[in-house]
Structure formats: structure tokens, C-alpha cells
Design a protein around this motif. Structure first.
Motif, mmCIF file in Angstrom:
data_model
loop_
_atom_site.group_PDB
_atom_site.id
_atom_site.type_symbol
_atom_site.label_atom_id
_atom_site.label_comp_id
_atom_site.label_asym_id
_atom_site.label_seq_id
_atom_site.Cartn_x
_atom_site.Cartn_y
_atom_site.Cartn_z
ATOM 1 N N ILE A 146 41.672 39.518 30.100
ATOM 2 C CA ILE A 146 42.956 39.958 30.632
ATOM 3 C C ILE A 146 43.372 39.400 31.820
ATOM 4 C CG2 ILE A 146 44.363 41.913 31.196
ATOM 5 C CD1 ILE A 146 42.825 43.710 29.092
ATOM 6 N N GLU A 147 42.630 39.247 32.820
ATOM 7 C CA GLU A 147 42.766 38.610 34.155
ATOM 8 C C GLU A 147 42.892 37.248 33.963
ATOM 9 O OE1 GLU A 147 41.098 39.645 38.477
ATOM 10 O OE2 GLU A 147 39.450 38.817 37.264
ATOM 11 N N ASN A 148 41.983 36.691 33.227
ATOM 12 C CA ASN A 148 42.016 35.185 33.082
ATOM 13 C C ASN A 148 43.450 34.580 32.548
ATOM 14 O OD1 ASN A 148 40.770 32.361 32.988
ATOM 15 N ND2 ASN A 148 40.983 32.692 30.696
ATOM 16 N N LEU A 149 43.849 35.568 31.905
ATOM 17 C CA LEU A 149 45.516 35.201 31.260
ATOM 18 C C LEU A 149 46.446 35.541 32.198
ATOM 19 C CD1 LEU A 149 44.763 36.397 27.591
ATOM 20 C CD2 LEU A 149 45.122 34.077 28.202
ATOM 21 N N LYS A 150 46.330 35.984 33.415
ATOM 22 C CA LYS A 150 47.201 36.672 34.385
ATOM 23 C C LYS A 150 47.829 37.592 33.849
ATOM 24 C CE LYS A 150 47.249 32.093 37.136
ATOM 25 N NZ LYS A 150 46.229 31.439 36.447
ATOM 26 N N LEU A 151 47.400 38.587 33.430
ATOM 27 C CA LEU A 151 48.059 39.755 32.867
ATOM 28 C C LEU A 151 47.681 41.085 33.384
ATOM 29 C CD1 LEU A 151 47.879 39.092 28.741
ATOM 30 C CD2 LEU A 151 49.681 39.002 30.287
ATOM 31 N N LEU A 152 46.542 40.822 34.603
ATOM 32 C CA LEU A 152 46.245 41.938 35.318
ATOM 33 C C LEU A 152 46.976 42.066 36.531
ATOM 34 C CD1 LEU A 152 43.977 44.181 34.603
ATOM 35 C CD2 LEU A 152 42.277 42.758 36.050
ATOM 36 N N GLY A 153 48.095 42.779 36.419
ATOM 37 C CA GLY A 153 48.688 42.752 37.932
ATOM 38 C C GLY A 153 49.664 44.109 37.904
ATOM 39 N N PRO A 154 50.380 44.375 39.022
ATOM 40 C CA PRO A 154 51.404 45.337 38.900
ATOM 41 C C PRO A 154 52.568 45.275 38.272
ATOM 42 C CG PRO A 154 51.707 43.891 40.895
ATOM 43 C CD PRO A 154 50.579 43.200 40.215
ATOM 44 N N ARG A 155 53.328 46.400 38.149
ATOM 45 C CA ARG A 155 54.600 46.290 37.383
ATOM 46 C C ARG A 155 54.677 45.970 35.988
ATOM 47 N NH1 ARG A 155 58.029 46.574 41.678
ATOM 48 N NH2 ARG A 155 57.361 45.474 43.662
ATOM 49 N N ARG A 156 53.842 46.657 35.015
ATOM 50 C CA ARG A 156 53.869 46.431 33.945
ATOM 51 C C ARG A 156 53.180 47.698 33.126
ATOM 52 N NH1 ARG A 156 51.008 40.915 34.285
ATOM 53 N NH2 ARG A 156 52.355 41.111 36.230
ATOM 54 N N CYS A 157 53.209 47.918 32.044
ATOM 55 C CA CYS A 157 52.954 48.780 31.075
ATOM 56 C C CYS A 157 51.722 48.419 29.927
ATOM 57 C CB CYS A 157 54.081 49.614 30.173
ATOM 58 S SG CYS A 157 53.396 50.828 29.228
ATOM 59 N N PHE A 158 50.753 48.979 30.211
ATOM 60 C CA PHE A 158 49.707 48.586 29.130
ATOM 61 C C PHE A 158 49.434 49.643 28.037
ATOM 62 C CE2 PHE A 158 48.091 46.681 33.027
ATOM 63 C CZ PHE A 158 47.674 45.615 32.850
ATOM 64 N N VAL A 159 49.670 49.018 26.854
ATOM 65 C CA VAL A 159 49.660 49.879 25.492
ATOM 66 C C VAL A 159 48.377 49.680 25.038
ATOM 67 C CG1 VAL A 159 50.921 50.397 23.514
ATOM 68 C CG2 VAL A 159 52.338 49.505 25.451
ATOM 69 N N GLU A 160 47.666 50.450 24.938
ATOM 70 C CA GLU A 160 46.165 50.456 24.159
ATOM 71 C C GLU A 160 46.260 50.955 22.724
ATOM 72 O OE1 GLU A 160 41.611 51.585 24.593
ATOM 73 O OE2 GLU A 160 42.867 52.122 26.293
ATOM 74 N N PHE A 161 46.394 50.007 21.721
ATOM 75 C CA PHE A 161 46.517 50.639 20.477
ATOM 76 C C PHE A 161 44.836 51.018 19.891
ATOM 77 C CE2 PHE A 161 49.865 47.720 20.709
ATOM 78 C CZ PHE A 161 50.864 48.489 20.262
ATOM 79 N N GLY A 162 44.694 52.180 19.089
ATOM 80 C CA GLY A 162 43.518 52.595 18.761
ATOM 81 C C GLY A 162 42.822 52.978 19.920
ATOM 82 N N ALA A 163 43.410 53.837 20.828
ATOM 83 C CA ALA A 163 42.884 54.193 22.107
ATOM 84 C C ALA A 163 41.400 54.796 22.153
ATOM 85 C CB ALA A 163 43.785 54.707 23.131
ATOM 86 N N GLY A 164 41.170 55.845 21.223
ATOM 87 C CA GLY A 164 40.001 56.482 21.273
ATOM 88 C C GLY A 164 39.879 57.277 22.497
#
Length: 453
Positions: A146-164
Motif C-alpha cells: 500500500i505504501e509502495n503504491l503511495k496510497l498510505l497518506g492523509p485525506r482518504r478513506c480506506f474501505v476494507e472489504f471482508g474486514a473480519g
């Protein structure tokens, strides 16, 4: 001393027997909403209004079958024989079809096994058992990707599917430290014990859990998303079979397509309008500014660990167009998804007793745990031991991997058509999990997504 009237004295002398007779005379019937309990017939109307099994009002974000896909006119026939009942010739023809369809596929995926410092202490905790260590390694690699794709940052919403239990979101939150305006939506269709959601009390992050089947989830209708208009990052750890297809359609059709129609203003412009110069400088100093997308993108990225291809479904599968282009249809898909279990099923040196298998399954359903990642404890009629003997175990394993790859390639083509740059990679060693393929996708800004059919 209290004086009793004649009626009260009669009741006392009777010992309450009359009241008991009156109650016994009332008829009890099965509750029509849940026959596991009964109710007095003369109180049925009152009971139905408060019965726990009554149908509760659906939330606004519930839209029946919104992510289900179109129902094909030529569905799979009701009676399809199991693979173990196919003749040797029929099975050989299926395998020939598979190999021909897979000729152009790159069967060697890139190793993208990573980690993240947020999990350093947890990974090195001597109290970890084998199972805990296995899941921590997977969570660390997913987080690293996730970090390598530069997606780990502020101002966003993480939607975890099948979150358990919500552990993947838990580690994303820890990795983000004090990043501002971060939201988490945890999607899980079953009640889950031992959730970690309640452990998060940071003022800059918000956790919201939705108990809903992904098939009916409309992200546009979630107040948090419609109000904040933050880019969404779809994540998942071992998203079983059909759930992956439902999640992809939920993100790139139901959500992204409708947001594109609104012509939202660029995110960078909105940030500058909302923030003071001092706050922007603080973000830049922390190194977070580079993680802020230059352009408003409803779906900033997708990172999903794939799992259990044998639980895919033709109706919900997003790669139907790809299969049809190869001259394949619903029946072929059915057998390929069944054969995909050869890659992981029955390959262990030891197997569990049937009684332990049912107990393990039941415990997982109750706990909402994510312990199903390699499927090695399943015993099905498609397992290598029950098939004709003209194929060796190693050949069956390769065919199973080829089936998985072909199904995943349909997902890759689907995402490309929707304006994304997708990729498949190995994110963990097979010794940690046999289900070790990660699907990632970033929006391709140079091309606009096509309208979904």
C-alpha cells in the motif's frame, strides 16, 4: 395488620392456581418470523412489533443486488456433474481448453514481498504462535505494498472489504500515525467477535463498521463519503472468491462511475482552499504532501489479497467479457473455478479429521476470523485424491494455478477497461500462505473509464 377483601383472600387460599389455569388455557404458537421460539397467540400482533427476528429498516446504502452484475440468460444448468464424475476424455478436453486459453498469459508473477516498520514490534513478539506470525507477515506485506503504491497518506478513506476483526485497517491506522482526515469503513456481512475497531481513539481517524453483504453496498449513499468526498482506497486480506468481484464492481462501477459524473473539482485545489498556508507547510515538512493525489480520483487505488477462486460465481464474475472473447462460457468457468482448488487443496502432508474440519469451520464463522487462506483443510469431490489417475499431483497443482491465473486475468482486463492500471504479484512466500497473490490497481489518468455495461 393489612385487611384483605374477599376476592384477595380467595386468591391467597387458592395459591394462585386459578391464574395458572388461566395461563395454561392460553395457546402458544410458533413465531412466524422465527420458529425457534413461541409466543401467546393472543399477543402475536404485539410480539411481531418487537421481535428480534423482524425485518429491520434497510439503511440508505443498501440497494438490492447493485453490485451483482447482469444475470445471464444462459446460466449454468442446474445439474452439472462434479469433476470427479467426468470421464477421462471430458477432463482432458477441459484441460486442453484451459491451456489454449492461457497461451498468452505470463505465468510468472513478480515477487513483491514487503514489510512495514509499523509491524516491527508485533512481528518480533516472542509470544506469537505460528498462526499469529503468519497473519502478521501477510498484513505487513500488504501494508508495505500500500505504501509502495503511495496510497498510505492523509485525506482518504480506506474501505476494507471482508474486514473480519478489522486488523488490516488497524495496522493501516497505526502506520498513518497522526495523519489527518483519515476514515475507515469496515465491511463485513456477519457478526464478528474480538473486533479491534474499538481500540482506535485517535482524533484524526474515524472507524465505521457496516454489517452488509458487498453485493448490496452502495458507497455513494454512505454519509461519510458523500459528505467528505475523500478518495477511496479499497483494501482486503483474503477476499474470498465472489467477494472480490463484488468489491471490484462496487468500487469501479457503483462508486467511481457515479462520482465521475459529478465532475468533482481537483482534490489538490480543494485542499488549498480548505487549508491555511501554515497547515500545508506542516504537511510538506512531514513528507505527506507527496501522498496527496494531484487530481480528484474517487478510487485512488485497490489492494486486495486474493483467495478461494473455487468460490467464484459466473453471474458475479467481472471477467465474463474476457472469457467470452476466448470462446469460453459459463460451463467452462464453472469447471475451471472448481479445478482451481487443485492449487491448494489436498497438498498438505497431513489432513484434519472430518470432525475437526466442521469444528474449525464453525469457529471461523463465529469469530469472523481470516484463517481460511490456504484451504488445505477442505475435503471436496474435486480434491486430487478423488480424481482420475492420469494426472500426477504436481500436474494437478499446476493446472489449479493456471485456473486461478486465468480467472484473475479476467479481473485484470476488466480493470483496464474501467480506466485502471492493474497488476498481480506474489506478496508472501507460499510457506506462509498458499493463497499468496495480491491484486493492485491504480487509476490511469490518461484515459477515462468506460461506461459499464
Amino acid at each position: 395488620m393489612r385487611l384483605f377483601c374477599g376476592k384477595e383472600e380467595a386468591v391467597l387460599q387458592d395459591g394462585g392456581g386459578s391464574r395458572k389455569k388461566e395461563e395454561n388455557a392460553r395457546k402458544r404458537i410458533l413465531c412466524p418470523l422465527d420458529p425457534k421460539h413461541t409466543v401467546y397467540e393472543d399477543q402475536l400482533a404485539k410480539h411481531l412489533k418487537k421481535c428480534n427476528s423482524r425485518e429491520k429498516p434497510k439503511p440508505d446504502f443498501f440497494i438490492q443486488d447493485i453490485n451483482a452484475g447482469l444475470k445471464d440468460e444462459t446460466e449454468i444448468p442446474d445439474q452439472l456433474v462434479p469433476i470427479s464424475s467426468l470421464s477421462e476424455e471430458q477432463l482432458e478436453n477441459l484441460i486442453k481448453k484451459l491451456r489454449k486459453a492461457s497461451e498468452s498469459l505470463n505465468c510468472t508473477l513478480k515477487d513483491q514481498i514487503m514489510s512495514h516498520p509499523a509491524l516491527h514490534d508485533a512481528l518480533n513478539d516472542p509470544k506469537n504462535g505460528d498462526s499469529a506470525a503468519k497473519h502478521l507477515k501477510q498484513q505487513a506485506s500488504i501494508l508495505g505494498n500500500i505504501e509502495n503504491l503511495k496510497l498510505l497518506g492523509p485525506r482518504r478513506c480506506f474501505v476494507e472489504f471482508g474486514a473480519g476483526k478489522g486488523k488490516l485497517s488497524h495496522w493501516v491506522d497505526i502506520a498513518l500515525k497522526d495523519a489527518e482526515k483519515v476514515h475507515f469503513i469496515l465491511v463485513e456481512k456477519v457478526t464478528t467477535r474480538f473486533k479491534v475497531d474499538g481500540k482506535h481513539r485517535k482524533k484524526n481517524s474515524v472507524f465505521e463498521r457496516l454489517q452488509i453483504d458487498i453485493q448490496h453496498l452502495c458507497l455513494n449513499k454512505i454519509p461519510l463519503l458523500s459528505k467528505e468526498k475523500l478518495p477511496v482506497v479499497g483494501i482486503g486480506k483474503h477476499l474470498c472468491g465472489v467477494a472480490t468481484d463484488l468489491a471490484l464492481r462496487c468500487l469501479v462501477e457503483t462508486y467511481a462511475a457515479s462520482c465521475e459524473e459529478r465532475n468533482e473539482e481537483p482534490l489538490a485545489k480543494r485542499i488549498k482552499n480548505d487549508k491555511t498556508e501554515k497547515e500545508i507547510n506542516t504537511l510538506a515538512k512531514e513528507g505527506n504532501e507527496k501522498n496527496i493525489p494531484e487530481k480528484w480520483t474517487p478510487v485512488a487505488g485497490i489492494v486486495i489479497a486474493l483467495c478461494c477462486h473455487h468460490r467464484c460465481d459466473w453471474r458475479h464474475y467481472v471477467g465474463k467479457e474476457y472469457f467470452r472473447a476466448l470462446g469460453l462460457g459459463a460451463v467452462d468457468f464453472h469447471y475451471f473455478q472448481r479445478m482451481s482448488s487443485w492449487a491448494t487443496c489436498g497438498m498438505r502432508k497431513t489432513t484434519l479429521e472430518p470432525s475437526n474440519i466442521s469444528t474449525k469451520r464453525r469457529d471461523e464463522q463465529i469469530d469472523g476470523s481470516e484463517e481460511h487462506d490456504d484451504g488445505g483443510y477442505r475435503i471436496t469431490d474435486d480434491s486430487p485424491e478423488s480424481l482420475p489417475g492420469f494426472l500426477t499431483v504436481e500436474e494437478k497443482k499446476k493446472i489449479g494455478h493456471l485456473c486461478k491465473l486465468l480467472i484473475d486475468q479476467g479481473r485484470i482486463k476488466y480493470l483496464q477497461q474501467k480506466g485502471f492500471s492493474p497488476a498481480l504479484q506474489y506478496y508472501i512466500e507460499p510457506l506462509v500462505s498458499l493463497e499468496n497473490v495480491l491484486l493492485t490497481a491504480l487509476p490511469n489518468h490518461s484515459s477515462s473509464p468506460e461506461t459499464s455495461a
